[in-house]
Design a protein around this motif. Structure first.
Motif, short mmCIF file in Angstrom:
data_model
loop_
_atom_site.label_atom_id
_atom_site.label_comp_id
_atom_site.label_asym_id
_atom_site.label_seq_id
_atom_site.Cartn_x
_atom_site.Cartn_y
_atom_site.Cartn_z
N PRO A 107 0.81 -1.23 0.00
CA PRO A 107 0.00 0.00 0.00
C PRO A 107 0.84 1.27 0.00
O PRO A 107 0.51 2.25 -0.67
CB PRO A 107 -0.83 -0.13 1.29
N ALA A 108 1.95 1.25 0.74
CA ALA A 108 2.82 2.43 0.74
C ALA A 108 3.44 2.66 -0.62
O ALA A 108 3.54 3.80 -1.11
CB ALA A 108 3.92 2.27 1.80
N LEU A 109 3.86 1.57 -1.26
CA LEU A 109 4.47 1.70 -2.58
C LEU A 109 3.46 2.21 -3.60
O LEU A 109 3.78 3.07 -4.43
CB LEU A 109 5.04 0.35 -3.01
N LYS A 110 2.24 1.71 -3.55
CA LYS A 110 1.21 2.18 -4.48
C LYS A 110 0.93 3.67 -4.26
O LYS A 110 0.79 4.44 -5.21
CB LYS A 110 -0.07 1.37 -4.30
N ALA A 111 0.81 4.06 -3.00
CA ALA A 111 0.54 5.48 -2.71
C ALA A 111 1.69 6.35 -3.22
O ALA A 111 1.46 7.44 -3.76
CB ALA A 111 0.34 5.67 -1.22
N TYR A 112 2.92 5.87 -3.05
CA TYR A 112 4.08 6.63 -3.53
C TYR A 112 4.02 6.80 -5.04
O TYR A 112 4.25 7.90 -5.58
CB TYR A 112 5.37 5.92 -3.13
N LEU A 113 3.72 5.73 -5.78
CA LEU A 113 3.67 5.81 -7.23
C LEU A 113 2.54 6.73 -7.70
O LEU A 113 2.68 7.46 -8.69
CB LEU A 113 3.51 4.42 -7.83
N GLU A 114 1.42 6.70 -6.99
CA GLU A 114 0.33 7.63 -7.32
C GLU A 114 0.77 9.08 -7.08
O GLU A 114 0.44 9.98 -7.86
CB GLU A 114 -0.91 7.31 -6.48
N GLY A 115 1.53 9.27 -6.00
CA GLY A 115 2.06 10.60 -5.73
C GLY A 115 3.01 11.07 -6.82
O GLY A 115 3.00 12.24 -7.23
N GLU A 116 3.86 10.15 -7.31
CA GLU A 116 4.79 10.50 -8.38
C GLU A 116 4.04 10.93 -9.65
O GLU A 116 4.43 11.89 -10.32
CB GLU A 116 5.68 9.31 -8.71
N GLN A 117 2.97 10.22 -9.99
CA GLN A 117 2.21 10.60 -11.18
C GLN A 117 1.60 11.99 -11.01
O GLN A 117 1.63 12.81 -11.93
CB GLN A 117 1.13 9.56 -11.46
N ALA A 118 1.01 12.26 -9.84
CA ALA A 118 0.44 13.58 -9.60
C ALA A 118 1.51 14.65 -9.59
O ALA A 118 1.33 15.76 -10.12
CB ALA A 118 -0.33 13.58 -8.27
N PHE A 119 2.65 14.33 -8.99
CA PHE A 119 3.76 15.27 -8.90
C PHE A 119 4.24 15.69 -10.30
O PHE A 119 4.47 16.87 -10.57
CB PHE A 119 4.89 14.59 -8.13
N ARG A 120 4.39 14.76 -11.19
CA ARG A 120 4.87 15.05 -12.54
C ARG A 120 3.86 15.84 -13.36
O ARG A 120 4.23 16.51 -14.31
CB ARG A 120 5.20 13.74 -13.26
N ARG A 121 2.60 15.75 -12.99
CA ARG A 121 1.57 16.50 -13.70
C ARG A 121 1.21 17.79 -12.98
O ARG A 121 0.17 18.40 -13.27
CB ARG A 121 0.34 15.63 -13.89
N LEU A 122 2.05 18.17 -12.01
CA LEU A 122 1.93 19.44 -11.30
C LEU A 122 0.69 19.52 -10.42
O LEU A 122 0.28 20.61 -10.03
CB LEU A 122 1.93 20.62 -12.29
N ARG A 123 0.12 18.40 -10.06
CA ARG A 123 -1.00 18.39 -9.12
C ARG A 123 -0.42 18.20 -7.72
O ARG A 123 -0.46 17.12 -7.12
CB ARG A 123 -1.99 17.27 -9.49
N PHE A 124 0.13 19.27 -7.18
CA PHE A 124 0.92 19.17 -5.96
C PHE A 124 0.07 18.83 -4.74
O PHE A 124 0.52 18.13 -3.84
CB PHE A 124 1.70 20.46 -5.73
N LEU A 125 -1.15 19.34 -4.68
CA LEU A 125 -2.00 19.00 -3.54
C LEU A 125 -2.32 17.51 -3.54
O LEU A 125 -2.31 16.86 -2.48
CB LEU A 125 -3.27 19.84 -3.58
N ASP A 126 -2.65 16.96 -4.72
CA ASP A 126 -2.89 15.52 -4.80
C ASP A 126 -1.63 14.74 -4.44
O ASP A 126 -1.69 13.73 -3.71
CB ASP A 126 -3.34 15.14 -6.21
N ALA A 127 -0.49 15.20 -4.95
CA ALA A 127 0.76 14.51 -4.65
C ALA A 127 1.03 14.52 -3.15
O ALA A 127 1.47 13.51 -2.58
CB ALA A 127 1.92 15.18 -5.41
N LEU A 128 0.77 15.64 -2.51
CA LEU A 128 0.99 15.74 -1.07
C LEU A 128 0.15 14.70 -0.32
O LEU A 128 0.64 14.03 0.60
CB LEU A 128 0.63 17.15 -0.59
N ASP A 129 -1.10 14.53 -0.71
CA ASP A 129 -1.97 13.53 -0.06
C ASP A 129 -1.43 12.12 -0.25
O ASP A 129 -1.41 11.32 0.69
CB ASP A 129 -3.40 13.64 -0.62
N HIS A 130 -1.00 11.81 -1.48
CA HIS A 130 -0.50 10.46 -1.76
C HIS A 130 0.78 10.17 -0.99
O HIS A 130 0.93 9.08 -0.41
CB HIS A 130 -0.27 10.29 -3.27
#
Length: 876
Positions: free
Chosen positions: A387-410
């Motif tokens: 679960p931690a790894l999945k959340a991290y990868l979701e955060g990376e996708q949001a981070f690269r698309r400049l969705r920083f608030l979403d990335a922060l949550d992930h």
């Protein structure tokens, strides 16, 4: 022995009037200038991949593997030498040169020398051959006609360089923080400065017999091996995925395997952001590598080659029937042949272990045979928690698309699942820092990530160290990082950010920051954070064309934050037509506070926005409720007012708008600028009252400096004793960066000495103290340091050292609203004989200060008279 012929671009430079200049300044000073010129010219050669071929007295001949790099270097040398009050001429030609043991010769060398001889002062001439080779690179040229070159057969078309694109070489940064400088200012301690000038030298027509390659190097001219070249690179491409809930792993495999391979077995992984960004442009947002996932598409092979990879990895993840199968194939990028394969199978909840196994097999296939490949340990850089790894990868996708608030949550969810997940902690801290700046909570997250730094690869460790340290000391770390990993987008961004915020304190020009940000965008145009300070830079330079291009490119990104909307509003308020400006001002009342703050952040650096009419300050104050938001408003208002010489209006507005802690930052700016000559009695009393009950070192310094300006020497001693004593327990724990009380105390003591007796010895002490107290950023401490640099520059100019003064004044001219620097830099330009620059400086100051306070009017009148004199108008 038959001569070996190598295609090379040769560069010659020559100081214009070097004999006259030496006679003017004297032998000792001329030797100092030449020493500085040699050191810094070699720095530019190193930056742009050139090799020094010969020097004679005040001259250099250099060779480059590409004409583009040679032109960039020539422009850098020409622009830098002008700051020393000197001009050079330069000439370039591209052709084959002959190598015979320790010599080099051939017609190309003679042509380059003759081209340089044809150049006018300040001119860079190139042959038609060189001009044709860089077509489309962004350089501008103007024809200089057909010439006969002495001793060279035929007629040759020559072209003068008129403009150059902003670019940082991709090979390696290789630049130093500072270099030895001329004059009597010290180099000991922290009193560092960058000698912002380079000089060329006399023409070397007969140097055709010079060995210009380092020992053992094959091929053409290249950078000298003063540091190991970047390690062999591997590009991990997006995997093909099959099965339910597996799309997350398509790009996630790039992250995980790249991170696992990086630094192992003498390898480095290409930045996953660069690989993924480039791949999207080839295959589309959802494109797979190839139909069977194990055949390397020719476009993918070409992409890996363009990125400088030696090996490429592609593969698949298939989840069927309760089993996951990972497969990979490794290719030699040079010829496309398969050099290895790997496979791992297991249950869906064992993906971290499977990636670990696959990475080990891939590593054995891509590492050099004698590298002694260690076992890759994904658990050290990742997590055993799926679960931690999945959340991290979701955060990376949001981070690269400049969705920083979403990335922060992930990333926060990943850390909740595994509190020791070092990579997620680092990403969480970095994302929070981008959203909040240097707040205590963001700094605390970086500290938390640092506790697990040993779990990170070297690249992330260096990036974490360079990001967590907000002082100029971090610049060396980040320069080393970009040198070692020249394809790392975040490294270039972090270096640019540190140049932008901390560089001026050590006299690094803001142009260095812009070049780093643009390098990040060359690697990945979708990397949104790199646009932020480039926009600041464009607004400070009042370059509407550059600002609009950045606003347009920024707006094309998939960003949901307030930065994009704020940049458009700021542009319309500053440069839009009357209708667009009015609509943007109305919109400020309807958008969310975060967008207002982003808009104000740009407007604080845009004098024209304030000159065109009033801003709805009262309405914005009512809209911005939090202390940080109100502080942003007050600081923007402060810089906007003070850059126009309107301290009285600032004092009235601060009394009306300031509440509690939000007034402290604005008051610090005013008292800092008081050192530089701003402020009437009302504004100064208002600012001092806001800080009277505050015991932080910065405020002690400001109140002590005010007392020194007013001759209250007893009060100065009170503040000095407080700074030299043990800090009180209630000393502002919310400061982003605690200031070194001893260094601040030394600075106040040096300032007191200068006020009592401004002679070279006390100015030297102040410069040294400024160097040791260069860690004032972020926040209003930057303005304090800038104001003291301004005053030091002014006093140096009065003391007869205009060149050293220029470096201090240029470090504050646009960033901090210290617009009077333009007045003094205009005077320095006059001393140098550069009357065009002098007119520009004076005109800029006259325009900005046309509505200044009455007590500041004498400065405006002085600039007006200087401008009239240069333009031949009678003085009023």
């Amino acid at each position: 022995m038959k001569p070996e012929r190598v295609l090379t671009t040769v560069l010659f430079t020559d100081i214009v009037g070097s004999t006259e200049r030496a006679a003017e300044v004297g032998d000792a000073r001329w030797r100092e200038l030449l020493q500085a010129h040699h050191a810094l010219t070699r720095r530019e050669l190193e930056r742009f991949g050139g090799v020094e071929l010969a020097t004679t007295g005040d001259g250099f001949l250099a060779g480059f593997p590409s004409p583009d790099a040679a032109l960039h270097c020539a422009c850098a040398v020409r622009d830098g030498v002008r700051r020393l009050g000197m001009e050079i001429r330069a000439g370039l030609h591209t052709g084959e040169v002959e190598r015979i043991e320790h010599t080099v010769g051939g017609l190309a060398v003679h042509i380059g020398a003759r081209v340089a001889a044809e150049a006018a002062p300040g001119e860079i001439l190139v042959s038609a051959t060189t001009r044709d080779l860089v077509a489309g690179s962004g350089f501008g040229f103007e024809e200089r006609g057909i010439r006969e070159l002495k001793g060279v057969p035929g007629e040759w078309g020559l072209h003068a360089v008129t403009s150059s694109p902003l670019r940082l070489p991709a090979s390696s940064l290789r630049s130093r923080l500072w270099a030895a400088r001329p004059g009597w200012l010290p180099h000991r301690g922290g009193a560092r400065a960058v000698l912002a000038g380079l000089a060329g030298f006399s023409l070397l027509v007969g140097v055709a017999g010079v060995w210009f390659l380092t020992a053992g190097r094959e091929g053409g001219v290249g950078p000298r091996a003063t540091e190991a070249a970047p390690a062999p690179a591997v590009a991990v491409l997006p995997f093909r995925v099959v099965g339910e809930e597996t799309q997350l792993w398509r790009e996630g495999m790039v992250d995980l395997i790249s991170t696992n391979l990086d630094g192992a077995g003498g390898l480095r992984s290409l930045d996953p952001r660069v690989v993924i960004g480039r791949w999207r442009r080839i295959a589309g947002e959802d494109g797979d590598v190839a139909a069977d996932a194990l055949t390397l598409d020719p476009q993918a092979l070409g992409m890996a080659r363009e990125l400088g990879a030696h090996r490429a990895v592609t593969g698949s993840l298939v989840a069927l029937g309760g089993e996951v199968r990972l497969s990979a194939r490794i290719y030699d990028v040079a010829d496309g042949r398969v050099v290895g394969q790997a496979e791992a199978r297991g249950s869906p909840d064992s993906i971290p272990v499977l990636v670990d196994r696959l990475s080990v097999d891939v590593l054995h296939a891509v590492a050099p045979p004698a590298a002694g490949v260690p076992a890759a340990e994904l658990r050290r850089i990742s997590t055993p928690s799926l679960p931690a790894l999945k959340a991290y990868l979701e955060g990376e996708q949001a981070f690269r698309r400049l969705r920083f608030l979403d990335a922060l949550d992930h990333f926060a969810r990943a850390v909740d699942e595994d509190s020791t997940f070092a990579l997620a902690l680092y990403r969480l801290a970095l994302t929070q820092g981008w959203l909040e700046g240097g707040t205590p909570s963001a700094v605390a997250q970086l500290d938390r990530a640092a506790r697990f730094a040993e779990r990170l690869p070297e690249r992330e460790v260096l990036l974490l160290r360079g990001t967590a340290d907000v002082t100029p000391a971090s610049i060396a770390i980040l320069e080393r990082l970009t040198s070692r990993y020249p394809d790392d987008v975040e490294a270039w961004y972090a270096l640019g950010d540190r140049y932008f915020h901390a560089g001026p304190a050590v006299l690094i020009p803001l142009g260095s920051a812009a070049r780093s940000f643009r390098r990040a965008l060359e690697l990945d145009p979708t990397f949104g954070p790199a646009y932020i300070h480039l926009l600041d830079d464009a607004f400070m330079r009042e370059d509407s064309a550059d600002a609009w291009e950045l606003v347009r490119s920024y707006g094309a990104l998939e960003a949901t934050g307030p930065e994009v909307a704020g940049s458009r509003l700021a542009f319309d308020i500053t440069w839009g037509g009357p209708g667009a400006r009015a609509a943007a001002l109305d919109a400020l009342g309807a958008v969310e506070p975060e967008t207002v703050v982003q808009t104000l952040g740009l407007l604080r650096y845009a004098p024209r926005a304030w000159e065109r009419g009033p801003l709805p300050v009262r309405q914005l104050a009512d809209k911005l409720a939090s202390p940080s938001e109100r502080t942003s408003l007050l600081v923007s208002l402060t810089i906007g007012r003070l850059s126009r010489g309107q301290a009285r209006a600032w004092g009235r507005e601060l009394l009306e708008l300031a509440e509690g802690a939000s007034s402290v930052g604005a008051a610090r700016y005013l008292l800092a600028y008081r050192i530089a000559g701003f402020g009437d009695s009302l504004s100064v009393r208002t600012a001092a009252a806001a800080l009277a009950d505050d015991s932080s070192p910065i405020d002690r310094l400001l109140l002590g400096a005010l007392a020194a300006d007013e001759g209250r020497w007893g009060d100065v001693e009170v503040h000095l004793r407080a700074l030299r004593s043990r800090p009180p327990p209630d000393e502002r724990p919310d400061e982003p960066v605690p200031h070194d009380r001893r260094a601040v105390g030394e600075l106040l003591g040096a300032y007191r000495a200068v006020r009592l007796n401004p002679v070279p010895a006390t100015l030297e002490t102040l410069a040294d103290a400024l160097g040791r107290a260069d860690g004032f950023c972020p926040g209003s401490g930057c303005a304090v340091h800038a104001a003291l640099r301004f005053e030091l520059g002014r006093l140096l100019l009065e003391g007869g050292d205009p060149e050293t003064a220029a470096r201090y004044l240029e470090s504050v001219e646009v960033f901090y609203g210290l617009s009077p620097a333009a007045l003094y830099l205009g005077r320095i330009a006059e001393i140098r004989g550069d009357l065009g620059t002098a007119r520009e400086r004076y005109a800029d100051f006259v325009r900005r200060w046309r509505d200044c306070d009455p007590e500041l009017r004498p400065l405006w009148t002085r600039a007006r008279r200087s401008l009239d004199s240069l333009e031949g108008r009678p003085r009023p």
